[in-house]
Design an enzyme around this catalytic site. Structure first.
Site, PDB file in Angstrom:
ATOM      1  N   CYS A  79       0.844  -1.198   0.000  1.00 42.92           N
ATOM      2  CA  CYS A  79       0.000   0.000   0.000  1.00 42.92           C
ATOM      3  C   CYS A  79       0.877   1.244   0.000  1.00 42.92           C
ATOM      4  O   CYS A  79       1.809   1.356   0.809  1.00 42.92           O
ATOM      5  CB  CYS A  79      -0.917  -0.004   1.218  1.00 42.92           C
ATOM      6  SG  CYS A  79      -1.941   1.480   1.376  1.00 42.92           S
ATOM      7  N   CYS A  87      -0.674   6.496   6.621  1.00 42.91           N
ATOM      8  CA  CYS A  87      -1.830   5.906   7.298  1.00 42.91           C
ATOM      9  C   CYS A  87      -1.374   5.122   8.523  1.00 42.91           C
ATOM     10  O   CYS A  87      -0.406   4.359   8.457  1.00 42.91           O
ATOM     11  CB  CYS A  87      -2.575   5.002   6.323  1.00 42.91           C
ATOM     12  SG  CYS A  87      -3.907   4.034   7.074  1.00 42.91           S
ATOM     13  N   CYS A  90      -2.086   0.113   9.006  1.00 39.78           N
ATOM     14  CA  CYS A  90      -1.286  -1.101   8.768  1.00 39.78           C
ATOM     15  C   CYS A  90       0.176  -0.816   9.085  1.00 39.78           C
ATOM     16  O   CYS A  90       0.899  -0.272   8.252  1.00 39.78           O
ATOM     17  CB  CYS A  90      -1.430  -1.566   7.320  1.00 39.78           C
ATOM     18  SG  CYS A  90      -3.090  -2.154   6.910  1.00 39.78           S
ATOM     19  N   CYS A 163      -7.564   1.028  -0.468  1.00 37.75           N
ATOM     20  CA  CYS A 163      -7.090   0.338   0.735  1.00 37.75           C
ATOM     21  C   CYS A 163      -7.046  -1.147   0.433  1.00 37.75           C
ATOM     22  O   CYS A 163      -8.093  -1.805   0.347  1.00 37.75           O
ATOM     23  CB  CYS A 163      -8.010   0.623   1.914  1.00 37.75           C
ATOM     24  SG  CYS A 163      -7.521  -0.241   3.421  1.00 37.75           S
ATOM     25  N   GLN A 245     -16.842  -9.153  14.006  1.00 41.14           N
ATOM     26  CA  GLN A 245     -15.449  -9.254  13.595  1.00 41.14           C
ATOM     27  C   GLN A 245     -15.265  -8.748  12.160  1.00 41.14           C
ATOM     28  O   GLN A 245     -16.077  -9.023  11.282  1.00 41.14           O
ATOM     29  CB  GLN A 245     -14.971 -10.701  13.684  1.00 41.14           C
ATOM     30  CG  GLN A 245     -14.820 -11.221  15.104  1.00 41.14           C
ATOM     31  CD  GLN A 245     -13.618 -10.644  15.820  1.00 41.14           C
ATOM     32  OE1 GLN A 245     -12.739 -10.037  15.218  1.00 41.14           O
ATOM     33  NE2 GLN A 245     -13.577 -10.845  17.125  1.00 41.14           N
ATOM     34  N   TYR A 274     -20.004 -10.700  27.895  1.00 38.13           N
ATOM     35  CA  TYR A 274     -19.658  -9.807  26.786  1.00 38.13           C
ATOM     36  C   TYR A 274     -20.049 -10.516  25.473  1.00 38.13           C
ATOM     37  O   TYR A 274     -19.299 -10.523  24.507  1.00 38.13           O
ATOM     38  CB  TYR A 274     -18.168  -9.470  26.778  1.00 38.13           C
ATOM     39  CG  TYR A 274     -17.578  -9.114  28.117  1.00 38.13           C
ATOM     40  CD1 TYR A 274     -17.653  -7.813  28.614  1.00 38.13           C
ATOM     41  CD2 TYR A 274     -16.950 -10.081  28.905  1.00 38.13           C
ATOM     42  CE1 TYR A 274     -17.095  -7.487  29.854  1.00 38.13           C
ATOM     43  CE2 TYR A 274     -16.404  -9.763  30.141  1.00 38.13           C
ATOM     44  CZ  TYR A 274     -16.478  -8.480  30.612  1.00 38.13           C
ATOM     45  OH  TYR A 274     -15.933  -8.156  31.841  1.00 38.13           O
ATOM     46  N   GLU A 298     -24.567  -8.861  27.960  1.00 39.73           N
ATOM     47  CA  GLU A 298     -23.988  -7.868  27.053  1.00 39.73           C
ATOM     48  C   GLU A 298     -24.499  -6.482  27.442  1.00 39.73           C
ATOM     49  O   GLU A 298     -25.678  -6.312  27.748  1.00 39.73           O
ATOM     50  CB  GLU A 298     -24.372  -8.187  25.602  1.00 39.73           C
ATOM     51  CG  GLU A 298     -24.088  -7.114  24.582  1.00 39.73           C
ATOM     52  CD  GLU A 298     -22.614  -6.738  24.498  1.00 39.73           C
ATOM     53  OE1 GLU A 298     -22.328  -5.528  24.434  1.00 39.73           O
ATOM     54  OE2 GLU A 298     -21.763  -7.642  24.512  1.00 39.73           O
ATOM     55  N   ASP A 340     -15.507 -12.579  26.316  1.00 39.30           N
ATOM     56  CA  ASP A 340     -14.863 -11.881  25.209  1.00 39.30           C
ATOM     57  C   ASP A 340     -14.874 -10.390  25.533  1.00 39.30           C
ATOM     58  O   ASP A 340     -15.604  -9.606  24.922  1.00 39.30           O
ATOM     59  CB  ASP A 340     -15.618 -12.175  23.908  1.00 39.30           C
ATOM     60  CG  ASP A 340     -14.935 -11.607  22.681  1.00 39.30           C
ATOM     61  OD1 ASP A 340     -13.832 -11.046  22.815  1.00 39.30           O
ATOM     62  OD2 ASP A 340     -15.505 -11.713  21.579  1.00 39.30           O
ATOM     63  N   CYS A 367      -8.272  -9.763  22.613  1.00 41.22           N
ATOM     64  CA  CYS A 367      -7.662  -9.030  21.506  1.00 41.22           C
ATOM     65  C   CYS A 367      -6.423  -8.264  21.945  1.00 41.22           C
ATOM     66  O   CYS A 367      -5.833  -7.540  21.139  1.00 41.22           O
ATOM     67  CB  CYS A 367      -8.665  -8.089  20.846  1.00 41.22           C
ATOM     68  SG  CYS A 367      -9.364  -6.851  21.964  1.00 41.22           S
TER      69      CYS A 367
END
Length: 413
Positions: A79, A87, A90, A163, A245, A274, A298, A340, A367
């Site tokens: 990219c 940017c 990434c 992108c 996701q 969650y 949640e 999660d 994550c």
């Protein structure tokens, strides 16, 4: 920097350093006369010229300005915007893809060694192609209404025309040509059924504010997804404001891994914390049979509304809207607990409450490896040890990692 034994560096100064290792958060560590420098767009083993860009309490930040001796793993970024001053999305595009995953494995191991005081070895598994995987994204317009993404650690918007990590079907070029108000946040989602939704909202004034309500300017308020897992095809409603996701292959990958770890039995009571729109609960509801039950907790009003729709035909699933830390006290026991949590992790109080339920297993979807390592320590204090861990490259070309960890109760002799 107050330690007199360390050289005092100044913003704008250029130094030649050797990169030692990767750090959590997409940075790489180097030292100059005792001063620790966190550097972006580098690779361990390289010798690079860096420019100091910020001064923190115990370290400096810098960007690569020239590569003196390149790593064999350095490649041309696919990219044009993936560069210092470009940017901020990434940050690993300059690294060959196999080595990206190796670096992420090392970061997870380092976080567990440093925070949880555990030695682990985990492979970061490939989930999708390194490009053309992203089905959802948020972008920003600048003061001239140009669409783009923010520069790292900055509010400056880098206007872009393409992108390469987005799915081609999103058709970014047509979105970029739309007439969108300046200083707006644009959220775009593409479902597995080909539905595209675009919403626009004013930018928030600072990171502490909640995002203002978004107005849908294209598509419907809810998208529909079909996920082909190892055992079934699952269908979901996901509203514009609900979490889903972004990697097109992530839902099936995570569901298959969670289901294998959970080893659910007929009649089990599962608590899904969650739980979002019900991704994991939907995969397990058949396994528990009519005598089992799932309680999904949640906080998001939008997500719980979707979950209620997704489980409208399942009388053995109860959806609870509210804060996990508050609602978990209403449960007395569980066979399996899934959680999660957001990037900050679950924290000590929630994990202690989970342990009090005496589940035979706890499955933690994370994550952030640092938060997972910290929470692994809390679970150990509560009598649960790490049985197994897997990691998935849901975000190729970035430093982000998704992990799934299985914990079981310590055996009492």
């Amino acid at each position: 920097m107050t330690d007199s034994s360390k050289k005092s560096l100044r913003i704008g100064e250029i130094y030649t350093v050797e990169i030692e290792k990767a750090a959590h958060g997409g940075h790489f560590i180097a030292r100059h006369e005792g001063a620790v420098i966190f550097i972006r767009h580098a690779i361990p083993g390289e010798i690079v010229e860096v420019e100091i860009t910020a001064i923190e309490k115990s370290f400096y930040r810098a960007e690569v300005r020239a590569v003196v001796e390149a790593s064999p793993h350095r490649v041309q970024a696919p990219c044009q915007y993936a560069r210092p001053g470009g940017c901020g999305g990434c940050d690993f595009q300059h690294i060959d893809y196999a080595h990206q995953r190796q670096i992420k494995s090392e970061v997870i191991a380092e976080q567990f060694a440093r925070i949880a005081k555990m030695e682990i070895d985990v492979e970061v598994e490939e989930v999708s192609t390194p490009l053309h995987w992203r089905s959802r994204f948020a972008a920003t317009t600048n003061g001239q209404s140009d669409l783009g993404f923010k520069e790292t650690r900055s509010n400056s918007v880098i206007a872009i025309s393409e992108c390469p990590v987005l799915l081609p079907e999103i058709d970014f070029d047509t979105i970029a040509r739309e007439s969108i108000s300046p200083n707006s946040r644009i959220e775009v989602a593409l479902s597995t059924q080909g539905e595209r939704t675009i919403s626009v909202a004013p930018n928030r004034n600072n990171r502490l504010e909640k995002n203002p309500p978004a107005q849908i300017v294209e598509g419907k308020s809810a998208l529909h997804y079909e996920i082909a897992t190892n055992s079934d095809t699952l269908k979901f409603q996901v509203s514009q404001g609900s979490f889903w996701q972004s990697n097109i292959n992530a839902p099936a990958t995570l569901v298959n891994a969670v289901r294998a770890y959970a080893d659910v039995q007929e009649g089990d009571h599962i608590i899904d914390l969650y739980g979002g729109v019900g991704l994991f609960a939907k995969a397990l509801v058949k396994d528990i049979g009519l005598t089992g039950h799932i309680d999904l907790v949640e906080a998001s009003t939008t997500a719980t509304r979707d979950a209620q729709q997704n489980f409208r035909d399942h009388k053995n699933v109860t959806v609870h809207r509210g804060d996990v830390a508050r609602l978990i006290s209403q449960f007395e026991s569980a066979d399996v607990v899934l959680l999660d949590p957001p990037r900050t992790g679950a924290g000590q109080a929630v994990l202690a409450a989970i342990a009090d339920l005496a589940p035979r297993s706890i499955i933690y979807i994370a994550c952030d490896p640092a938060a997972l390592a910290r929470d692994t320590g809390y679970l150990h204090e509560s009598g649960y040890h790490l049985q197994s861990i897997r990691a998935f490259d849901l975000f190729p070309m970035t430093h982000h990692i998704e992990s799934i960890a299985l914990y079981t109760a310590d055996k009492v002799s």
